[in-house]
Design a protein around this motif. Sequence first.
Motif, mmCIF file in Angstrom:
data_model
loop_
_atom_site.group_PDB
_atom_site.id
_atom_site.type_symbol
_atom_site.label_atom_id
_atom_site.label_comp_id
_atom_site.label_asym_id
_atom_site.label_seq_id
_atom_site.Cartn_x
_atom_site.Cartn_y
_atom_site.Cartn_z
ATOM 1 N N ARG A 27 -40.430 -1.140 -5.217
ATOM 2 C CA ARG A 27 -39.795 -0.940 -6.493
ATOM 3 C C ARG A 27 -39.457 -1.718 -7.573
ATOM 4 O O ARG A 27 -39.145 -2.840 -7.157
ATOM 5 C CB ARG A 27 -38.432 -0.563 -5.913
ATOM 6 N N GLN A 28 -39.785 -1.470 -8.714
ATOM 7 C CA GLN A 28 -39.578 -2.466 -9.825
ATOM 8 C C GLN A 28 -39.008 -1.510 -11.220
ATOM 9 O O GLN A 28 -39.304 -0.477 -11.189
ATOM 10 C CB GLN A 28 -40.719 -3.274 -10.269
ATOM 11 N N TYR A 29 -38.407 -2.285 -11.963
ATOM 12 C CA TYR A 29 -38.241 -1.711 -13.407
ATOM 13 C C TYR A 29 -39.114 -2.511 -14.459
ATOM 14 O O TYR A 29 -39.806 -3.367 -13.849
ATOM 15 C CB TYR A 29 -36.838 -2.096 -13.581
ATOM 16 N N GLY A 30 -39.091 -1.913 -15.686
ATOM 17 C CA GLY A 30 -40.112 -2.285 -16.580
ATOM 18 C C GLY A 30 -40.193 -3.991 -16.939
ATOM 19 O O GLY A 30 -41.410 -4.418 -16.666
ATOM 20 N N TYR A 31 -39.050 -4.330 -17.014
ATOM 21 C CA TYR A 31 -39.357 -5.938 -17.060
ATOM 22 C C TYR A 31 -39.817 -6.544 -16.108
ATOM 23 O O TYR A 31 -40.601 -7.538 -16.305
ATOM 24 C CB TYR A 31 -37.945 -6.537 -17.689
ATOM 25 N N SER A 32 -39.246 -6.408 -14.897
ATOM 26 C CA SER A 32 -39.695 -7.108 -13.504
ATOM 27 C C SER A 32 -41.202 -6.806 -13.375
ATOM 28 O O SER A 32 -42.105 -7.750 -13.078
ATOM 29 C CB SER A 32 -38.871 -6.624 -12.502
ATOM 30 N N LEU A 33 -41.670 -5.605 -13.862
ATOM 31 C CA LEU A 33 -42.989 -5.232 -13.621
ATOM 32 C C LEU A 33 -43.945 -6.283 -14.395
ATOM 33 O O LEU A 33 -44.771 -6.719 -14.389
ATOM 34 C CB LEU A 33 -43.182 -3.740 -13.899
ATOM 35 N N ARG A 34 -43.386 -6.132 -15.789
ATOM 36 C CA ARG A 34 -44.027 -7.033 -16.871
ATOM 37 C C ARG A 34 -44.074 -8.556 -16.637
ATOM 38 O O ARG A 34 -45.188 -9.118 -16.526
ATOM 39 C CB ARG A 34 -43.217 -7.076 -18.142
ATOM 40 N N GLN A 35 -43.166 -8.969 -15.699
ATOM 41 C CA GLN A 35 -43.236 -10.291 -15.158
ATOM 42 C C GLN A 35 -43.981 -10.637 -14.339
ATOM 43 O O GLN A 35 -44.917 -11.395 -14.306
ATOM 44 C CB GLN A 35 -41.667 -10.684 -14.977
ATOM 45 N N ALA A 36 -44.178 -9.641 -13.207
ATOM 46 C CA ALA A 36 -45.026 -9.781 -12.110
ATOM 47 C C ALA A 36 -46.404 -9.789 -12.624
ATOM 48 O O ALA A 36 -47.163 -10.522 -11.974
ATOM 49 C CB ALA A 36 -44.647 -8.532 -11.136
#
Length: 110
Positions: A27-36
Amino acid sequence: MVDASKHEQDLRKGVLVLAVLSQLRERQYGYSLRQALAERGMPIEEGTLYPLLRRLESQGLLDSQWQAENGPPRRYYLLSDRGAALYRELASSWDSLATVMTTLLKGEER
């Protein structure tokens, strides 16, 4: 000399769905996904990511949920069962394609 940037963009576009699905096994939100994605060498612009997330969710490949944890509400995404099945299928296809491309780029015969 030919500018390769347009062709590089085309290559990246072809793998963005697989890249995003690979990171949404958790599970991730948009910003954390972009960072990953950026940390793993696949930076993606907000203007590309958020429409892609909405499209994948509308196709039934992602589940999402709003949550407020120690800050503003965030929309968290996770692969649905359908999305997990597609991820496995695309990952297998990618493995086969990568093997073929490696062979082609090295100039070896099969």
